[in-house]
Write an enzyme that holds these catalytic residues in place. Sequence first.
Site, PDB file in Angstrom:
ATOM      1  N   LYS A 132       0.862  -1.184   0.000  1.00 52.85           N
ATOM      2  CA  LYS A 132       0.000   0.000   0.000  1.00 52.85           C
ATOM      3  C   LYS A 132       0.893   1.227   0.000  1.00 52.85           C
ATOM      4  O   LYS A 132       1.840   1.330   0.786  1.00 52.85           O
ATOM      5  CB  LYS A 132      -0.879   0.006   1.273  1.00 52.85           C
ATOM      6  CG  LYS A 132      -1.821   1.191   1.336  1.00 52.85           C
ATOM      7  CD  LYS A 132      -3.073   0.926   0.555  1.00 52.85           C
ATOM      8  CE  LYS A 132      -3.873   2.178   0.251  1.00 52.85           C
ATOM      9  NZ  LYS A 132      -3.393   2.924  -0.949  1.00 52.85           N
ATOM     10  N   GLN A 172       7.196   3.818   3.929  1.00 52.66           N
ATOM     11  CA  GLN A 172       5.799   3.390   3.951  1.00 52.66           C
ATOM     12  C   GLN A 172       5.612   2.092   4.753  1.00 52.66           C
ATOM     13  O   GLN A 172       4.571   1.899   5.383  1.00 52.66           O
ATOM     14  CB  GLN A 172       5.319   3.207   2.506  1.00 52.66           C
ATOM     15  CG  GLN A 172       3.818   3.328   2.310  1.00 52.66           C
ATOM     16  CD  GLN A 172       3.326   4.763   2.218  1.00 52.66           C
ATOM     17  OE1 GLN A 172       3.940   5.582   1.547  1.00 52.66           O
ATOM     18  NE2 GLN A 172       2.225   5.056   2.880  1.00 52.66           N
ATOM     19  N   LYS A 174       5.432   3.224   8.405  1.00 51.79           N
ATOM     20  CA  LYS A 174       4.253   4.085   8.573  1.00 51.79           C
ATOM     21  C   LYS A 174       2.981   3.239   8.578  1.00 51.79           C
ATOM     22  O   LYS A 174       2.124   3.371   9.458  1.00 51.79           O
ATOM     23  CB  LYS A 174       4.212   5.079   7.411  1.00 51.79           C
ATOM     24  CG  LYS A 174       3.093   6.098   7.498  1.00 51.79           C
ATOM     25  CD  LYS A 174       2.841   6.822   6.188  1.00 51.79           C
ATOM     26  CE  LYS A 174       4.071   7.433   5.558  1.00 51.79           C
ATOM     27  NZ  LYS A 174       3.726   8.420   4.504  1.00 51.79           N
ATOM     28  N   LYS A 213       5.393   1.760  -3.073  1.00 50.85           N
ATOM     29  CA  LYS A 213       5.315   3.122  -3.617  1.00 50.85           C
ATOM     30  C   LYS A 213       5.594   3.063  -5.107  1.00 50.85           C
ATOM     31  O   LYS A 213       6.264   2.143  -5.574  1.00 50.85           O
ATOM     32  CB  LYS A 213       6.371   4.013  -2.966  1.00 50.85           C
ATOM     33  CG  LYS A 213       6.053   5.489  -3.038  1.00 50.85           C
ATOM     34  CD  LYS A 213       5.172   5.905  -1.887  1.00 50.85           C
ATOM     35  CE  LYS A 213       4.741   7.337  -1.980  1.00 50.85           C
ATOM     36  NZ  LYS A 213       4.144   7.788  -0.718  1.00 50.85           N
ATOM     37  N   GLY A 262      -2.705   8.338  -4.208  1.00 55.27           N
ATOM     38  CA  GLY A 262      -2.019   9.551  -4.656  1.00 55.27           C
ATOM     39  C   GLY A 262      -0.787   9.872  -3.828  1.00 55.27           C
ATOM     40  O   GLY A 262      -0.531   9.287  -2.778  1.00 55.27           O
ATOM     41  N   ASP A 263      -0.013  10.801  -4.341  1.00 58.51           N
ATOM     42  CA  ASP A 263       1.111  11.422  -3.631  1.00 58.51           C
ATOM     43  C   ASP A 263       1.333  12.722  -4.416  1.00 58.51           C
ATOM     44  O   ASP A 263       0.418  13.187  -5.114  1.00 58.51           O
ATOM     45  CB  ASP A 263       2.345  10.498  -3.653  1.00 58.51           C
ATOM     46  CG  ASP A 263       3.426  10.923  -2.636  1.00 58.51           C
ATOM     47  OD1 ASP A 263       3.306  10.586  -1.459  1.00 58.51           O
ATOM     48  OD2 ASP A 263       4.382  11.621  -3.030  1.00 58.51           O
ATOM     49  N   THR A 286      -4.342  13.442   5.471  1.00 58.79           N
ATOM     50  CA  THR A 286      -2.917  13.575   5.813  1.00 58.79           C
ATOM     51  C   THR A 286      -2.690  14.854   6.620  1.00 58.79           C
ATOM     52  O   THR A 286      -2.036  14.847   7.672  1.00 58.79           O
ATOM     53  CB  THR A 286      -2.045  13.589   4.542  1.00 58.79           C
ATOM     54  OG1 THR A 286      -2.452  12.496   3.714  1.00 58.79           O
ATOM     55  CG2 THR A 286      -0.574  13.467   4.865  1.00 58.79           C
ATOM     56  N   ASN A 293      -2.191  19.249  -1.513  1.00 52.94           N
ATOM     57  CA  ASN A 293      -3.219  18.632  -0.677  1.00 52.94           C
ATOM     58  C   ASN A 293      -2.851  18.620   0.810  1.00 52.94           C
ATOM     59  O   ASN A 293      -3.656  18.996   1.671  1.00 52.94           O
ATOM     60  CB  ASN A 293      -3.430  17.208  -1.225  1.00 52.94           C
ATOM     61  CG  ASN A 293      -4.185  16.327  -0.292  1.00 52.94           C
ATOM     62  OD1 ASN A 293      -3.602  15.716   0.595  1.00 52.94           O
ATOM     63  ND2 ASN A 293      -5.481  16.284  -0.447  1.00 52.94           N
ATOM     64  N   SER A 346      -6.886   5.784   3.772  1.00 53.52           N
ATOM     65  CA  SER A 346      -6.908   4.905   2.595  1.00 53.52           C
ATOM     66  C   SER A 346      -7.314   3.482   3.006  1.00 53.52           C
ATOM     67  O   SER A 346      -8.103   2.824   2.321  1.00 53.52           O
ATOM     68  CB  SER A 346      -5.530   4.844   1.927  1.00 53.52           C
ATOM     69  OG  SER A 346      -5.357   5.910   1.028  1.00 53.52           O
TER      70      SER A 346
HETATM   71  N1  GLU Z   1       1.129   9.106  -0.398  1.00 52.58           N
HETATM   72  C1  GLU Z   1       0.597   9.010   0.921  1.00 52.58           C
HETATM   73  C2  GLU Z   1       1.698   8.659   1.898  1.00 52.58           C
HETATM   74  O1  GLU Z   1       2.821   9.072   1.705  1.00 52.58           O
HETATM   75  C3  GLU Z   1      -0.638   8.120   1.019  1.00 52.58           C
HETATM   76  C4  GLU Z   1      -0.511   6.752   0.482  1.00 52.58           C
HETATM   77  C5  GLU Z   1      -1.838   5.976   0.447  1.00 52.58           C
HETATM   78  O2  GLU Z   1      -2.885   6.516   0.771  1.00 52.58           O
HETATM   79  O3  GLU Z   1      -1.756   4.799   0.071  1.00 52.58           O
HETATM   80  O4  GLU Z   1       1.499   8.042   2.907  1.00 52.58           O
END
Ligand code: GLU
Length: 452
Positions: A96, A117, A120, A132, A171-172, A216, A247, A384
């Site tokens: 994810k 990630q 996190k 990612k 997204g990012d 976020t 965002n 998410s």
């Molecule tokens: N891009 C965001 C992050 O850095 C969200 C990633 C997601 O929702 O999968 O955590």
Amino acid sequence: MTTRSETQTTLDHLLTEIEHRNPAQPEFHQAAHEVLETLAPVVAARPEYAEPGLIERLVEPERQVMFRVPWQDDQGRVRVNRGFRVEFNSALGPYKGGLRFHPSVNLGVIKFLGFEQIFKNALTGLGIGGGKGGSDFDPHGRSDAEVMRFCQSFMTELYRHIGEHTDVPAGDIGVGGREIGYLFGQYRRITNRWEAGVLTGKGQGWGGSLIRPEATGYGNVLFAAAMLRERGEDLEGQTAVVSGSGNVAIYTIEKLTALGANAVTCSDSSGYVVDEKGIDLDLLKQIKEVERGRVDAYAERRGASARFVPGGSVWDVPADLALPSATQNELDENAATALIRNGVKAVSEGANMPTTPEAVHLLQQAGVAFGPGKAANAGGVAVSALEMAQNHARTAWTAERVEEELASIMTSIHTTCHETAERYDAPGDYVTGANIAGFERVADAMLAQGVI
Ligand code: GLU
């Protein structure tokens, strides 16, 4: 029993090996250093973590995909970009993590983001692995039709690697609701499946979760508030500097304002805006989300309270709180020194790794509360995961319900980091707390699942 310093020597050797095996990936090296430099206490205390191969597996992605993305611009010229998806670790759940479309994207950047990630996502407690992806495509100045053709070409390769139980992008930077829409449409067309859980950050009429766009930024403010509470303070009346104007920055400013703080800045690559009365969000949203313009337009239209500073550092503006919400390594030693001189109390990372290691060190030495991105900005990926849960159940929660869940997840991440730091003799050190707590969850799952 091995001592902490013997363990650190072993981890340092591994870091040298990581640098050799992954040349020209400075951001990935930085992210690996940041984690491995804090793990010695837990690896020394729990011999199972010293098992040969465990950390070596953790720093090697399970799978890395790189592909050509050809597309035609509005003049009919063929353009070629590079696409990436790094599926880093799936011990806790499907990979994810977001997709980033920005000219600075390369394999090392995607690997740093994917590595972050893993921890996190583990901290959210929601059963998601780490991954990612993205491209060096620059959406700036491109028409909607060009962005659509790019997204369709990107998905024409990516679709074979993803799925609701396999890998779930979102997204990012450079990837928002518009891009997720085009990507989802192409996935649905190619696979002939309505598979809502394959992407998150979808539109609200077709499977997207309420509060996902806000999550976020809102989550980061909640994390900052929790750090302040720990010191007997709250957000009310505090002045905050925020960088970025995408965002994350927009919804950080929105939540700060709602909780009584005064958010006085935003920025983009052209410079920054200071607005003594506090950023007017309607105006900022109009310029950035509707017109897709630059922040100097904000100062022009806002009137006397605001001024635009071309170039320069947003961190020179005096404030009680700093919430870097733009991109990696945007807050360096000089910025940290300026913030400390101006009496900053807390720095909370809305972006991924926006603070350089030297700056983190200075802030922590000066007693500033520092919330690392893998904890502080986990609200986005957490919502998410809640979007995936709603998709699986074919239901849609109210905004209130999602916000409540988000608040309780952020509180629990804060508590986990705080308690873990204390347990390993680093009270108040959220970097150590986040790294060790995330590591324990992933490492335990990897050990239980055998050598794979
Ligand atoms: N891009 C965001 C992050 O850095 C969200 C990633 C997601 O929702 O999968 O955590």
